[in-house]
Design an enzyme around this catalytic site. Structure first.
Site, PDB file in Angstrom:
ATOM      1  CD  GLU A 157     -89.688 -31.585  32.801  1.00 62.24           C
ATOM      2  OE1 GLU A 157     -89.280 -30.503  33.467  1.00 62.24           O
ATOM      3  OE2 GLU A 157     -89.033 -31.988  31.719  1.00 62.24           O
ATOM      4  CB  CYS A 201     -85.885 -28.566  32.301  1.00 59.89           C
ATOM      5  SG  CYS A 201     -85.699 -30.238  31.933  1.00 59.89           S
TER       6      CYS A 201
END
Length: 499
Positions: free
Chosen positions: A241, A275
């Site tokens: 990720e 993010c």
């Protein structure tokens, strides 16, 4: 300056630093290859016990841990606030979401992963077909510093619920969070099902090479590539990720005030260190002026200060300051304009919100992840243009769409892992939805059924229920059986449309 570089740490320990004040929070040991290997060995023994429990038994223990974390959540939030500098309310929100995900994983693992029947098909109608998803064994989790509880728990909770043991390497900026989670887990489980190894980059590399059965990593794309390279040496599968450059799209029929609220929060919450936060905004020309005026006015209310009641805190990782400033400078040098803030907004520890307009799509402020409280706002003539610009990024993590009538149609055209319609990052709070990206944002999924299966392998079983009507898997197969198979296949699949 945070003491995380091996040149400033001792050979055996390092310090975590409060980014608000520069004060030392705590000192932690640097785990080397031997310490990591020992932790993995202990985890293997614990995994044998843990995987031998029923889903119901694991659910009971995970719920007991959930209860312990919930009752002591103030402790966890305080450690997180000290190590990241984020406001107390944000730390509590993060903990609450992590607890909710832990509850979901524990409660749904049996249904998602347990052995269940699947259709056998007419050709193999005499067979009973079942599949179950078995734990891999030991999972190595390398966590980030920006959401040091919520993000790694998206791997830890789901890996544990699936029957694995976990060795967790928290970020060197937030080691205390990882230590607290492992200590509370040990109190409940009585076995080293969840362990923590603290240290710098070499500790993470050692975990990658330790022979764990999978590594779940969250961090930058560049570091993710290094993790993959290290894991490749032992053919260890990875879940990555990585970064994001998420876009928010505002259609001409959008509720502009709601879109403004979403953009301001999405770009500036956690000081922009998210993010899946908002970094690019594409606004239909018919509402652009209204949106821009409102977003400037609302963002002026947000200040990064050392006050306890400040809406956003400091930049946790000092090296990120230079990246944020470089992107602002590049945007202006490339022809863009700062309509709120500018280069002067970047301080030693705190960065004030910055809004940039007329920034070329080729500027690093648009193409690279900034990870700070900035946003670029771009006028578009149509949603076709907004979609094309959104999809042009090498990153493809999350996105947001504000539209009263066309939200779903726009969302379905976006090449991203997740989209929130008339909201921002709401998908992360839904435990049943998978979270992850494509492209330079990584691959694999945490959360939801997909997140549970990510830490398992499929085991398929067929069991003969009766003698086959057509004996095909034998050297005694007859010509008649082959003719009957041909007729059956033609009947089942030979009626497709002709082109």
């Amino acid at each position: 300056m945070t003491i995380t570089d091996p040149s400033t740490a001792t050979s055996s320990s390092f310090a975590s630093i409060n980014p608000r004040t520069g004060a030392v929070v705590a000192s932690h040991p640097i785990a080397g290859e031997a310490e990591v290997a020992a932790a993995v060995a202990r985890a293997r023994t614990a995994a044998d016990w843990w995987s031998g429990l029923s889903f119901a038994e694991r659910k009971g223990l995970l719920n007991a841990w959930k209860g312990e974390v919930t009752r002591r959540v103030g402790e966890l939030a305080a450690i997180m606030q000290a190590e990241t500098g984020k406001p107390h309310g944000d730390a509590m929100l993060e903990c609450a979401l992590a607890i909710d995900h832990l509850a979901w994983a524990a409660g749904h693992a049996g249904k998602v992963l347990g052995r269940h029947k699947v259709p056998s098909g007419l050709v193999m109608a005499n067979q009973k077909a079942t599949v179950e998803f078995r734990p891999l064994g030991v999972i190595g989790v390398i966590g980030p510093w920006n959401y040091p509880v919520f993000t790694p728990m998206g791997s830890i909770a789901y890996a544990l619920a699936a029957g694995n043991a976990v060795v967790f390497k928290p970020s060197e900026y937030t080691p205390g969070v990882g230590v607290w989670l492992a200590e509370t887990a040990a109190e409940v489980f009585g076995q080293p099902v969840l362990q923590v190894v603290t240290g710098l980059g070499d500790t993470g590399a050692a975990l990658c090479r330790s022979g764990v059965n999978k590594v779940a990593f969250t961090g930058s794309t560049a570091t993710g590539k290094r993790v993959m390279a290290a894991c490749a040496e032992t053919l260890t599968p990875v879940l990555i990720e990585a970064g994001g450059k998420d876009a928010l799209i505002v259609d001409e029929d959008a509720d502009v005030a709601a879109a403004v609220d979403g953009a301001v929060w999405g770009a500036n919450a956690n000081a922009g260190q998210t993010c899946a936060g908002v970094e690019r905004v594409y606004v239909h020309e018919r509402v652009y002026d209204d949106f821009l005026a409102q977003v400037i006015a609302r963002t002026k209310e947000v200040h990064a200060t050392n006050d306890a009641d400040a809406k956003i805190g400091p930049i946790t990782m000092p090296s990120q300051i230079d990246i944020i400033k470089r992107h602002i400078d590049s945007a202006i040098a490339d022809g863009g304009k700062a309509v709120l803030g500018g280069p002067e907004s970047v301080g030693d520890r705190f960065v004030q919100p910055v809004i940039l307009v007329d920034v070329p799509e080729t500027s690093s402020a648009v193409t690279e992840e900034t990870f700070g409280p900035t946003m670029t706002v771009t006028k578009v003539a149509s949603m076709d243009e907004a979609v094309a610009l959104t999809n042009a990024s090498k990153y493809a993590l999350g996105s947001s769409v504000f539209s009263k009538r066309n939200g779903m149609r726009i969302a379905e055209r976006l090449r991203v892992g997740m989209t929130a319609i008339n909201g921002v990052i709401t998908f992360a709070g839904v435990p049943s939805l998978p979270f992850g990206g494509v492209g330079d944002s990584g691959f694999g999924r945490i959360h939801g059924p997909e997140g549970l299966k990510e830490f398992t392998y499929a085991h398929a079983i067929t069991k003969q229920r009766m003698k086959p009507l057509l004996a095909l898997t034998t050297f005694q197969r007859t010509e008649k059986a082959e003719e009957q198979l041909g007729k059956l296949i033609t009947m089942l699949h030979g009626r497709g449309s002709k082109k």
